[in-house]
Design a protein around this motif. Structure first.
Motif, PDB file in Angstrom:
ATOM      1  N   MET A   1       0.841  -1.178   0.000  1.00  0.00           N
ATOM      2  CA  MET A   1       0.000   0.000   0.000  1.00  0.00           C
ATOM      3  C   MET A   1       0.884   1.239   0.000  1.00  0.00           C
ATOM      4  SD  MET A   1      -2.918   1.030   2.716  1.00  0.00           S
ATOM      5  CE  MET A   1      -2.287   2.225   3.863  1.00  0.00           C
ATOM      6  N   ALA A   2       0.679   2.113  -0.939  1.00  0.00           N
ATOM      7  CA  ALA A   2       1.434   3.363  -1.014  1.00  0.00           C
ATOM      8  C   ALA A   2       0.871   4.364  -0.016  1.00  0.00           C
ATOM      9  CB  ALA A   2       1.371   3.933  -2.419  1.00  0.00           C
ATOM     10  N   MET A   3       1.747   4.945   0.790  1.00  0.00           N
ATOM     11  CA  MET A   3       1.337   5.952   1.760  1.00  0.00           C
ATOM     12  C   MET A   3       1.747   7.314   1.228  1.00  0.00           C
ATOM     13  SD  MET A   3       2.301   4.054   5.348  1.00  0.00           S
ATOM     14  CE  MET A   3       4.025   3.851   4.897  1.00  0.00           C
ATOM     15  N   ARG A   4       0.757   8.164   1.042  1.00  0.00           N
ATOM     16  CA  ARG A   4       0.989   9.491   0.478  1.00  0.00           C
ATOM     17  C   ARG A   4       0.806  10.544   1.557  1.00  0.00           C
ATOM     18  NH1 ARG A   4       0.009   9.027  -5.319  1.00  0.00           N
ATOM     19  NH2 ARG A   4      -0.436  11.243  -5.389  1.00  0.00           N
ATOM     20  N   GLY A   5       1.515  11.646   1.414  1.00  0.00           N
ATOM     21  CA  GLY A   5       1.378  12.760   2.339  1.00  0.00           C
ATOM     22  C   GLY A   5       0.526  13.858   1.725  1.00  0.00           C
ATOM     23  N   TYR A   6      -0.307  14.490   2.556  1.00  0.00           N
ATOM     24  CA  TYR A   6      -1.191  15.535   2.060  1.00  0.00           C
ATOM     25  C   TYR A   6      -1.294  16.665   3.084  1.00  0.00           C
ATOM     26  CZ  TYR A   6      -5.105  17.725  -0.308  1.00  0.00           C
ATOM     27  OH  TYR A   6      -5.897  18.622  -0.984  1.00  0.00           O
ATOM     28  N   TYR A   7      -1.145  17.894   2.598  1.00  0.00           N
ATOM     29  CA  TYR A   7      -1.329  19.089   3.418  1.00  0.00           C
ATOM     30  C   TYR A   7      -2.641  19.750   3.023  1.00  0.00           C
ATOM     31  CZ  TYR A   7       3.858  19.221   3.765  1.00  0.00           C
ATOM     32  OH  TYR A   7       5.188  18.946   3.979  1.00  0.00           O
ATOM     33  N   LEU A  36      -2.117  20.216  -0.899  1.00  0.00           N
ATOM     34  CA  LEU A  36      -0.961  19.764  -1.665  1.00  0.00           C
ATOM     35  C   LEU A  36      -0.704  18.298  -1.348  1.00  0.00           C
ATOM     36  CD1 LEU A  36       1.531  20.301  -3.482  1.00  0.00           C
ATOM     37  CD2 LEU A  36       2.785  20.863  -1.382  1.00  0.00           C
ATOM     38  N   ASP A  37      -0.680  17.488  -2.390  1.00  0.00           N
ATOM     39  CA  ASP A  37      -0.338  16.070  -2.298  1.00  0.00           C
ATOM     40  C   ASP A  37       1.150  15.949  -2.607  1.00  0.00           C
ATOM     41  OD1 ASP A  37       0.111  13.326  -2.778  1.00  0.00           O
ATOM     42  OD2 ASP A  37      -1.805  13.063  -3.798  1.00  0.00           O
ATOM     43  N   ILE A  38       1.926  15.388  -1.669  1.00  0.00           N
ATOM     44  CA  ILE A  38       3.368  15.239  -1.915  1.00  0.00           C
ATOM     45  C   ILE A  38       3.746  13.779  -2.188  1.00  0.00           C
ATOM     46  CG2 ILE A  38       4.037  17.352  -0.740  1.00  0.00           C
ATOM     47  CD1 ILE A  38       4.986  15.563   1.632  1.00  0.00           C
ATOM     48  N   ASP A  39       2.792  13.036  -2.653  1.00  0.00           N
ATOM     49  CA  ASP A  39       3.026  11.661  -3.073  1.00  0.00           C
ATOM     50  C   ASP A  39       3.695  10.880  -1.941  1.00  0.00           C
ATOM     51  OD1 ASP A  39       2.735   9.645  -5.078  1.00  0.00           O
ATOM     52  OD2 ASP A  39       4.795   9.950  -5.735  1.00  0.00           O
ATOM     53  N   ARG A  40       4.667  10.071  -2.257  1.00  0.00           N
ATOM     54  CA  ARG A  40       5.320   9.219  -1.261  1.00  0.00           C
ATOM     55  C   ARG A  40       6.616   9.824  -0.732  1.00  0.00           C
ATOM     56  NH1 ARG A  40       6.314   3.752  -3.695  1.00  0.00           N
ATOM     57  NH2 ARG A  40       7.238   5.045  -5.297  1.00  0.00           N
ATOM     58  N   THR A  41       6.806  11.132  -0.886  1.00  0.00           N
ATOM     59  CA  THR A  41       8.061  11.784  -0.497  1.00  0.00           C
ATOM     60  C   THR A  41       8.112  12.230   0.955  1.00  0.00           C
ATOM     61  OG1 THR A  41       7.318  14.017  -1.105  1.00  0.00           O
ATOM     62  CG2 THR A  41       8.378  12.694  -2.837  1.00  0.00           C
ATOM     63  N   TRP A  42       7.015  12.134   1.681  1.00  0.00           N
ATOM     64  CA  TRP A  42       6.912  12.753   3.001  1.00  0.00           C
ATOM     65  C   TRP A  42       8.041  12.356   3.959  1.00  0.00           C
ATOM     66  CZ3 TRP A  42       5.925   9.167   6.860  1.00  0.00           C
ATOM     67  CH2 TRP A  42       5.439   7.925   6.435  1.00  0.00           C
ATOM     68  N   GLU A  43       8.311  11.080   4.122  1.00  0.00           N
ATOM     69  CA  GLU A  43       9.341  10.660   5.071  1.00  0.00           C
ATOM     70  C   GLU A  43      10.739  10.989   4.550  1.00  0.00           C
ATOM     71  OE1 GLU A  43       9.150   7.139   8.001  1.00  0.00           O
ATOM     72  OE2 GLU A  43      10.308   6.385   6.287  1.00  0.00           O
ATOM     73  N   ALA A  44      10.950  10.833   3.258  1.00  0.00           N
ATOM     74  CA  ALA A  44      12.269  11.107   2.684  1.00  0.00           C
ATOM     75  C   ALA A  44      12.617  12.597   2.763  1.00  0.00           C
ATOM     76  CB  ALA A  44      12.327  10.614   1.240  1.00  0.00           C
ATOM     77  N   ILE A  45      11.641  13.473   2.539  1.00  0.00           N
ATOM     78  CA  ILE A  45      11.918  14.914   2.660  1.00  0.00           C
ATOM     79  C   ILE A  45      12.186  15.260   4.121  1.00  0.00           C
ATOM     80  CG2 ILE A  45      10.907  17.222   2.464  1.00  0.00           C
ATOM     81  CD1 ILE A  45       9.644  16.274  -0.199  1.00  0.00           C
ATOM     82  N   HIS A  46      11.418  14.697   5.029  1.00  0.00           N
ATOM     83  CA  HIS A  46      11.672  14.938   6.451  1.00  0.00           C
ATOM     84  C   HIS A  46      13.088  14.484   6.804  1.00  0.00           C
ATOM     85  CE1 HIS A  46      10.513  15.602  10.635  1.00  0.00           C
ATOM     86  NE2 HIS A  46      11.238  14.520  10.902  1.00  0.00           N
ATOM     87  N   TYR A  47      13.479  13.304   6.338  1.00  0.00           N
ATOM     88  CA  TYR A  47      14.823  12.769   6.600  1.00  0.00           C
ATOM     89  C   TYR A  47      15.894  13.672   5.976  1.00  0.00           C
ATOM     90  CZ  TYR A  47      18.509   9.226   7.032  1.00  0.00           C
ATOM     91  OH  TYR A  47      19.646   8.535   7.347  1.00  0.00           O
ATOM     92  N   LEU A  48      15.660  14.123   4.777  1.00  0.00           N
ATOM     93  CA  LEU A  48      16.607  15.004   4.089  1.00  0.00           C
ATOM     94  C   LEU A  48      16.851  16.273   4.903  1.00  0.00           C
ATOM     95  CD1 LEU A  48      18.222  15.714   1.457  1.00  0.00           C
ATOM     96  CD2 LEU A  48      16.094  16.707   0.601  1.00  0.00           C
ATOM     97  N   LEU A  49      15.799  16.833   5.471  1.00  0.00           N
ATOM     98  CA  LEU A  49      15.918  18.080   6.218  1.00  0.00           C
ATOM     99  C   LEU A  49      16.372  17.891   7.656  1.00  0.00           C
ATOM    100  CD1 LEU A  49      12.676  19.862   4.978  1.00  0.00           C
ATOM    101  CD2 LEU A  49      15.037  20.237   4.198  1.00  0.00           C
ATOM    102  N   CYS A  50      15.976  16.783   8.280  1.00  0.00           N
ATOM    103  CA  CYS A  50      16.202  16.602   9.716  1.00  0.00           C
ATOM    104  C   CYS A  50      17.206  15.510  10.068  1.00  0.00           C
ATOM    105  CB  CYS A  50      14.869  16.301  10.405  1.00  0.00           C
ATOM    106  SG  CYS A  50      13.664  17.624  10.209  1.00  0.00           S
ATOM    107  N   GLY A  51      17.563  14.659   9.098  1.00  0.00           N
ATOM    108  CA  GLY A  51      18.515  13.594   9.365  1.00  0.00           C
ATOM    109  C   GLY A  51      17.939  12.441  10.157  1.00  0.00           C
TER     110      GLY A  51
END
Length: 162
Positions: A1-7, A36-51
């Protein structure tokens, strides 16, 4: 199941009511709010910014808000809220980040090792790194635009994963 992020953005007073439990997210029609739908990038963008996968420090931790301090009961994965001031703080923090700075932060092998969603160890190779960065950058830029419009309107937001 693909988990998508949405604001979705809303008046700060409504965010306050939702955060206090006086208004249920299920009673709101999210189509009535800018989103805004950010597709499946939510965790990866958080990781990119916060480590880290979750609970990043403010203000970068507000960009994809995954902190339990701002958590709400909603759906299978919960939701997170930001007040207007937190949106403005996040925008200020990311406004100066350009592609070159994000590339310096980007560590594809570490993301794979740490099993950052949507990466699955064994299903990606180092050759996938540049394409994955381009995918993240596209949505990071969309987030910047969304936060800019939301902050300019003095609104807060709700972020959820579905």
């Amino acid at each position: 199941m693909a988990m998508r992020g949405y604001y979705f953005a809303m008046e700060d007073t409504l965010v306050e009511q939702v955060a206090a439990g006086n208004t249920s997210l299920t009673s709101l029609n999210i189509d009535d709010y800018p989103g805004l739908d950010i597709d499946r990038t939510w965790e990866a963008i958080h990781y990119l910014l916060c480590g880290d996968i979750s609970d990043g420090a403010a203000p970068l931790g507000y960009v994809v808000p995954l902190t339990s301090d701002n958590g709400l009961e909603f759906g299978s994965f919960g939701a997170f809220y930001l007040r207007a001031g937190q949106v403005a703080e996040a925008l200020q923090a990311i406004s100066g980040l350009d592609e070159a700075q994000l590339r310096q932060r980007y560590d594809f092998p570490a993301m794979v090792k740490d099993e950052v969603y949507p990466l699955e160890p064994g299903s990606v190779t180092d050759e996938d790194g540049p394409a994955f960065f381009a995918y993240l950058l596209q949505f990071f830029n969309e987030i910047k635009r969304f936060y800019s419009r939301t902050a300019a309107a003095g609104k807060g937001l709700i972020f959820y994963i579905f």
